[in-house]
Design a protein around this motif. Structure first.
Motif, PDB file in Angstrom:
ATOM      1  N   THR A   1     -39.530 -66.169  17.893  1.00  0.00           N
ATOM      2  CA  THR A   1     -38.613 -65.941  16.778  1.00  0.00           C
ATOM      3  C   THR A   1     -38.104 -67.259  16.215  1.00  0.00           C
ATOM      4  O   THR A   1     -37.751 -68.170  16.968  1.00  0.00           O
ATOM      5  CB  THR A   1     -37.419 -65.076  17.243  1.00  0.00           C
TER       6      THR A   1
ATOM      7  N   GLN B   1     -38.987 -66.288   7.696  1.00  0.00           N
ATOM      8  CA  GLN B   1     -38.394 -65.899   8.976  1.00  0.00           C
ATOM      9  C   GLN B   1     -39.322 -64.947   9.728  1.00  0.00           C
ATOM     10  O   GLN B   1     -39.814 -63.960   9.158  1.00  0.00           O
ATOM     11  CB  GLN B   1     -37.037 -65.225   8.754  1.00  0.00           C
TER      12      GLN B   1
ATOM     13  N   THR C   1     -39.200 -62.640  13.171  1.00  0.00           N
ATOM     14  CA  THR C   1     -38.355 -62.085  14.224  1.00  0.00           C
ATOM     15  C   THR C   1     -39.200 -61.157  15.079  1.00  0.00           C
ATOM     16  O   THR C   1     -39.823 -60.221  14.563  1.00  0.00           O
ATOM     17  CB  THR C   1     -37.162 -61.315  13.641  1.00  0.00           C
TER      18      THR C   1
ATOM     19  N   LEU D   1     -37.590 -69.718  12.164  1.00  0.00           N
ATOM     20  CA  LEU D   1     -37.965 -69.981  10.783  1.00  0.00           C
ATOM     21  C   LEU D   1     -39.229 -70.832  10.798  1.00  0.00           C
ATOM     22  O   LEU D   1     -39.235 -71.936  11.338  1.00  0.00           O
ATOM     23  CB  LEU D   1     -36.844 -70.705  10.052  1.00  0.00           C
TER      24      LEU D   1
END
Length: 128
Positions: A95, A123, A125, A97
């Protein structure tokens, strides 16, 4: 000169994503393009890079052992002026950026300081 990333999102553990880094205003064929990741509370780290002449470099770090680096596959489509990052076997520790950057020198480096042009990032996740 602009780089725009896309392709991030929410994915379950074990899943895959293909991230894109589209260049405009210049040809990525003449630059080294690297993918970097910044996890929450951690410094930015270099993942993988493709040089102007197509050589690929993967970068190890304490938090991302080499075996994990094998999951990051970089490629370039000159016709689309886009560099891709295929990430397989995603885990929660992936996870962060994800950003792409271009280096004028044309050669790859794990140091973000050598890259002149950066996108804003996409991003990723990983969560169940």
């Amino acid at each position: 000169l602009r780089l725009v990333e896309s392709g991030g999102g929410l994915v379950q553990p074990g899943g895959s994503l293909r991230l894109s880094c589209a260049g405009s205003g210049f040809s990525l064929d003449y630059y080294a393009t690297g993918w970097f990741r910044q996890a929450p509370g951690k410094p930015i780290e270099g993942l993988v890079c493709i040089s102007f002449d197509g050589k690929i470099s993967s970068y190890d770090s304490f938090d991302t052992p080499h075996s994990a680096k094998d999951r990051f596959i970089i490629s370039r489509d000159s016709d689309k002026n886009t560099v891709y990052l295929q990430v397989n076997g995603l885990q929660p520790e992936d996870t962060g950026l994800y950003s792409c950057a271009a280096a004028l020198a044309g050669e790859c480096s794990p140091s973000p300081n050598l890259y002149a042009y950066w996108g804003e990032g996409t991003q990723v996740t990983v969560s169940s």
